[in-house]
Design an enzyme around this catalytic site. Structure first.
Site, PDB file in Angstrom:
ATOM      1  N   GLY A  31       0.772  -1.237   0.000  1.00 30.06           N
ATOM      2  CA  GLY A  31       0.000   0.000   0.000  1.00 30.06           C
ATOM      3  C   GLY A  31       0.804   1.289   0.000  1.00 30.06           C
ATOM      4  O   GLY A  31       0.328   2.313   0.477  1.00 30.06           O
ATOM      5  N   SER A  32       2.021   1.255  -0.603  1.00 32.04           N
ATOM      6  CA  SER A  32       2.805   2.497  -0.590  1.00 32.04           C
ATOM      7  C   SER A  32       2.179   3.567  -1.486  1.00 32.04           C
ATOM      8  O   SER A  32       2.259   4.762  -1.185  1.00 32.04           O
ATOM      9  CB  SER A  32       4.259   2.238  -0.982  1.00 32.04           C
ATOM     10  OG  SER A  32       4.367   1.873  -2.332  1.00 32.04           O
ATOM     11  N   ARG A  66      -5.880  -8.415  -9.379  1.00 31.33           N
ATOM     12  CA  ARG A  66      -6.899  -9.144 -10.141  1.00 31.33           C
ATOM     13  C   ARG A  66      -7.456  -8.228 -11.224  1.00 31.33           C
ATOM     14  O   ARG A  66      -7.540  -7.018 -11.007  1.00 31.33           O
ATOM     15  CB  ARG A  66      -8.057  -9.582  -9.238  1.00 31.33           C
ATOM     16  CG  ARG A  66      -7.665 -10.645  -8.227  1.00 31.33           C
ATOM     17  CD  ARG A  66      -8.802 -10.861  -7.270  1.00 31.33           C
ATOM     18  NE  ARG A  66      -8.394 -11.707  -6.162  1.00 31.33           N
ATOM     19  CZ  ARG A  66      -8.693 -13.007  -6.064  1.00 31.33           C
ATOM     20  NH1 ARG A  66      -9.411 -13.609  -6.989  1.00 31.33           N
ATOM     21  NH2 ARG A  66      -8.304 -13.693  -5.021  1.00 31.33           N
ATOM     22  N   ASN A 104      -5.785   2.862 -12.657  1.00 27.53           N
ATOM     23  CA  ASN A 104      -4.738   1.970 -12.144  1.00 27.53           C
ATOM     24  C   ASN A 104      -3.368   2.592 -12.373  1.00 27.53           C
ATOM     25  O   ASN A 104      -3.202   3.433 -13.255  1.00 27.53           O
ATOM     26  CB  ASN A 104      -4.804   0.621 -12.878  1.00 27.53           C
ATOM     27  CG  ASN A 104      -3.804  -0.387 -12.345  1.00 27.53           C
ATOM     28  OD1 ASN A 104      -3.593  -0.471 -11.121  1.00 27.53           O
ATOM     29  ND2 ASN A 104      -3.177  -1.139 -13.227  1.00 27.53           N
ATOM     30  N   HIS A 160       0.653   1.283 -13.109  1.00 30.10           N
ATOM     31  CA  HIS A 160       1.411   0.083 -13.487  1.00 30.10           C
ATOM     32  C   HIS A 160       2.890   0.441 -13.609  1.00 30.10           C
ATOM     33  O   HIS A 160       3.222   1.482 -14.170  1.00 30.10           O
ATOM     34  CB  HIS A 160       0.886  -0.470 -14.824  1.00 30.10           C
ATOM     35  CG  HIS A 160       1.601  -1.699 -15.253  1.00 30.10           C
ATOM     36  ND1 HIS A 160       1.349  -2.937 -14.699  1.00 30.10           N
ATOM     37  CD2 HIS A 160       2.614  -1.885 -16.144  1.00 30.10           C
ATOM     38  CE1 HIS A 160       2.154  -3.828 -15.240  1.00 30.10           C
ATOM     39  NE2 HIS A 160       2.936  -3.215 -16.117  1.00 30.10           N
TER      40      HIS A 160
HETATM   41  C1  GRF Z   1       3.026  -0.952  -7.652  1.00 31.55           C
HETATM   42  O1  GRF Z   1       4.314  -1.101  -8.191  1.00 31.55           O
HETATM   43  C2  GRF Z   1       1.987  -0.814  -8.720  1.00 31.55           C
HETATM   44  O2  GRF Z   1       2.458  -0.205  -9.869  1.00 31.55           O
HETATM   45  C3  GRF Z   1       1.615  -2.233  -9.037  1.00 31.55           C
HETATM   46  O3  GRF Z   1       1.671  -2.891  -7.790  1.00 31.55           O
HETATM   47  C4  GRF Z   1       2.586  -2.212  -6.926  1.00 31.55           C
HETATM   48  C5  GRF Z   1       1.845  -1.893  -5.650  1.00 31.55           C
HETATM   49  O4  GRF Z   1       2.699  -1.368  -4.666  1.00 31.55           O
HETATM   50  N1  GRF Z   1       0.344  -2.295  -9.726  1.00 31.55           N
HETATM   51  P1  GRF Z   1       2.102  -0.714  -3.355  1.00 31.55           P
HETATM   52  O5  GRF Z   1       1.223  -1.759  -2.682  1.00 31.55           O
HETATM   53  O6  GRF Z   1       1.338   0.509  -3.737  1.00 31.55           O
HETATM   54  O7  GRF Z   1       3.308  -0.415  -2.539  1.00 31.55           O
END
Ligand code: GRF
Length: 201
Positions: A15-16, A102, A118, A120
């Site tokens: 959840g960063s 998912r 989202n 990515h």
């Molecule tokens: C991030 O790198 C995001 O791009 C990907 O999953 C990771 C989630 O990281 N979809 P966090 O849980 O927000 O730290």
């Protein structure tokens, strides 16, 4: 009067990105810097032990654990329909995916058209799917990055909103590269949400 959008955040991991968003919310809504005119009204995860749920609880935000036994990489129609009802109950305006592992399908996508976003960790359309930073390293790239996009029913295939480049250094490991991409993600996600939600207020 400025509209304060109501966000639901979905994640499966630490959840960063959610933490970065939380820091940038309206001061009145939670204790943010005010860059994003929104409040997070719900955090949902398909993993009961995800760090993102602990962060949400710590911030006093309601959490929802999504129980899905039928599929591993998507949600069943019933599960999605239940989620839509939960989001409606909380009057959610936008759904923000932050590491949700998912794909989403029709009940959710139809209920929130162009309202699901989202992030990515690659310069899409390159390297969709899992471990995009490892994919970039293995392909011998010298530059990768991150992308914010609208969500459709595919794997990281929705319309692009914004991208940020991140250099790949000689000697990078998957971990060092992912950490550098995450710094860019946190900045880009906050900037994009600030702009998008201001436009749509
Ligand atoms: C991030 O790198 C995001 O791009 C990907 O999953 C990771 C989630 O990281 N979809 P966090 O849980 O927000 O730290």
């Amino acid at each position: 009067m400025k509209k304060i959008s109501r966000l639901a955040v979905l994640g499966s991991g630490k959840g960063s990105n959610f933490a970065a968003i939380l820091d940038a919310l309206e001061p009145g809504a939670k204790s943010g810097s005010g860059k994003i005119p929104a409040e997070v009204v719900l955090v949902a995860s398909d993993r009961g032990d995800a760090g993102i749920l602990d962060l949400a609880r710590g911030a006093g935000i309601p959490v929802e654990v999504i129980r899905e036994s039928q599929y591993r990489t998507r949600l069943s129609e019933d599960t999605e329909r239940n989620l839509v009802a939960v989001f409606r109950k909380h009057s959610v305006d936008w759904i923000i995916l932050a590491g949700f592992l998912r794909v989403l399908k029709s009940p959710l996508l139809e209920a929130f058209p162009k309202r699901i976003i989202n992030i990515h960790p690659s310069l899409l359309p390159k390297f969709p799917g899992l471990n995009a930073w490892t994919q970039a390293l293995e392909a011998g790239e010298t530059i990768t990055g991150c992308t914010v996009h609208y969500v459709d029913a595919g794997v990281d295939t929705g319309e692009l909103i914004a991208q940020r480049e991140v250099p790949i250094h000689a000697g990078d490991t998957p971990e060092s590269l992912h950490a550098r991409i995450q710094v860019a993600e946190h900045q880009l996600y906050v900037e994009v949400l600030a702009e998008l939600l201001q436009q749509n207020s």
